[in-house]
Write an enzyme that holds these catalytic residues in place. Structure first.
Site, PDB file in Angstrom:
ATOM      1  N   ILE A  96       2.350   5.161   0.947  1.00 16.54           N
ATOM      2  CA  ILE A  96       3.033   5.714   2.118  1.00 16.54           C
ATOM      3  C   ILE A  96       2.010   6.105   3.171  1.00 16.54           C
ATOM      4  CG2 ILE A  96       4.527   7.583   2.924  1.00 16.54           C
ATOM      5  CD1 ILE A  96       5.569   7.802   0.032  1.00 16.54           C
ATOM      6  N   GLY A  97       2.205   5.640   4.407  1.00 13.90           N
ATOM      7  CA  GLY A  97       1.348   6.038   5.512  1.00 13.90           C
ATOM      8  C   GLY A  97       0.104   5.202   5.715  1.00 13.90           C
TER       9      GLY A  97
ATOM     10  N   GLY B 104      -0.157   2.069   6.588  1.00 13.49           N
ATOM     11  CA  GLY B 104      -0.067   1.152   7.724  1.00 13.49           C
ATOM     12  C   GLY B 104       0.447  -0.230   7.398  1.00 13.49           C
ATOM     13  N   LYS B 105       1.118  -0.382   6.250  1.00 12.04           N
ATOM     14  CA  LYS B 105       1.536  -1.716   5.829  1.00 12.04           C
ATOM     15  C   LYS B 105       2.586  -2.335   6.756  1.00 12.04           C
ATOM     16  CE  LYS B 105       4.543   0.223   2.209  1.00 12.04           C
ATOM     17  NZ  LYS B 105       4.045   1.612   2.342  1.00 12.04           N
ATOM     18  N   THR B 106       3.537  -1.517   7.216  1.00 13.05           N
ATOM     19  CA  THR B 106       4.569  -2.065   8.109  1.00 13.05           C
ATOM     20  C   THR B 106       3.976  -2.439   9.462  1.00 13.05           C
ATOM     21  OG1 THR B 106       6.263  -0.738   7.008  1.00 13.05           O
ATOM     22  CG2 THR B 106       6.802  -1.624   9.179  1.00 13.05           C
TER      23      THR B 106
ATOM     24  N   GLY C 154       0.830  -1.192   0.000  1.00 12.30           N
ATOM     25  CA  GLY C 154       0.000   0.000   0.000  1.00 12.30           C
ATOM     26  C   GLY C 154       0.864   1.240   0.000  1.00 12.30           C
TER      27      GLY C 154
ATOM     28  N   GLU D  70      10.953  -3.066   4.820  1.00 16.64           N
ATOM     29  CA  GLU D  70      11.684  -2.131   3.955  1.00 16.64           C
ATOM     30  C   GLU D  70      12.719  -1.284   4.681  1.00 16.64           C
ATOM     31  OE1 GLU D  70       9.493  -0.651   0.113  1.00 16.64           O
ATOM     32  OE2 GLU D  70       8.334  -0.114   1.879  1.00 16.64           O
TER      33      GLU D  70
ATOM     34  N   ASP E  33       6.613  -6.336   4.031  1.00 13.46           N
ATOM     35  CA  ASP E  33       5.820  -5.132   3.760  1.00 13.46           C
ATOM     36  C   ASP E  33       6.150  -4.533   2.392  1.00 13.46           C
ATOM     37  OD1 ASP E  33       8.309  -4.036   4.246  1.00 13.46           O
ATOM     38  OD2 ASP E  33       7.611  -2.536   5.693  1.00 13.46           O
TER      39      ASP E  33
END
Length: 216
Positions: A15-16, A18-20, A13, A37, A87
């Protein structure tokens, strides 16, 4: 004990989105080897947000080489880990390159990409998190990373459009497309459990998850 046949799960997804955070929670759930990442390690990233044209190619090549190295390390990871969670998809590196590079830079990027001979594992499932730009900006500001303070809404619009196009055509693995605008899978256990059940039940093709809020 969870009932599943998953060995490699990727959360993706913009930036921002919430994937990580989701990858880390799934990692805890499955007892996984995590492949993350760590974009903050990129020495060009803050300068990229300040002056994209000046260091776009260096920023992108750093990410490409780093991700390729991580995938090599993945191949050497503990094969007894029950599930491995990441991620990022290496294929999405091209997505960012197409957005950030001009034509001659992208041609050079493609040459490097082709020489790397990346033997990327095929996911058993990709979880693609979607959210509108205003939500992404709120989450980016909330996490207060200095190098992200100059991210503009126009850039996030470009990324959202590129991601939507990429996953519209994506067929390499089962894919769960999640409306992540309202769901809080980090602080709300009900939201997380609802999403986890969808993850475990997605076996093939594309599925869509638009979470319903729980009554308070």
């Amino acid at each position: 004990m969870l009932d599943h046949n998953l060995k490699y799960v990727v959360v993706e997804g913009s930036i921002g989105v919430g994937k990580t955070s989701l990858a880390q929670r799934l990692g805890d759930e499955f007892g996984s080897y995590l492949l993350l990442e760590k974009e903050e390690d990129n020495p060009f990233l803050e300068q990229f947000y300040q002056n994209p044209r000046e260091v776009a190619l260096a920023t992108q090549l750093y990410f490409l080489l780093r991700r390729a190295k991580q995938l090599q390390e993945y191949r050497q990871a503990d094969i007894f880990s029950p599930v491995q969670v990441s991620d990022f998809l290496i294929e999405k590196d091209r997505l960012f390159a197409q957005v950030n590079l001009n034509a001659s830079e992208y041609e050079l990027y493609e040459q490097v990409y082709s020489y790397l001979t990346i033997d990327a594992p095929k996911p058993d499932l990709v979880v693609y998190l979607q959210a509108p730009v205003e939500v992404l900006l709120q989450r980016i500001r909330k996490r207060k990373r200095s190098y992200e303070r100059l991210i503009e809404s126009a850039y996030l619009e470009q990324l959202n459009a590129a991601y939507a196009k990429f996953f519209y055509h994506y067929t390499d693995a089962p894919c769960l497309i999640v409306n992540a605008s309202e769901i809080d899978f980090i602080n709300n256990d009900q939201d997380y459990e609802q999403l986890l059940q969808k993850i475990l039940s997605t076996k093939a093709g594309k599925r869509y998850f638009n979470p319903l809020p729980f009554a308070s």
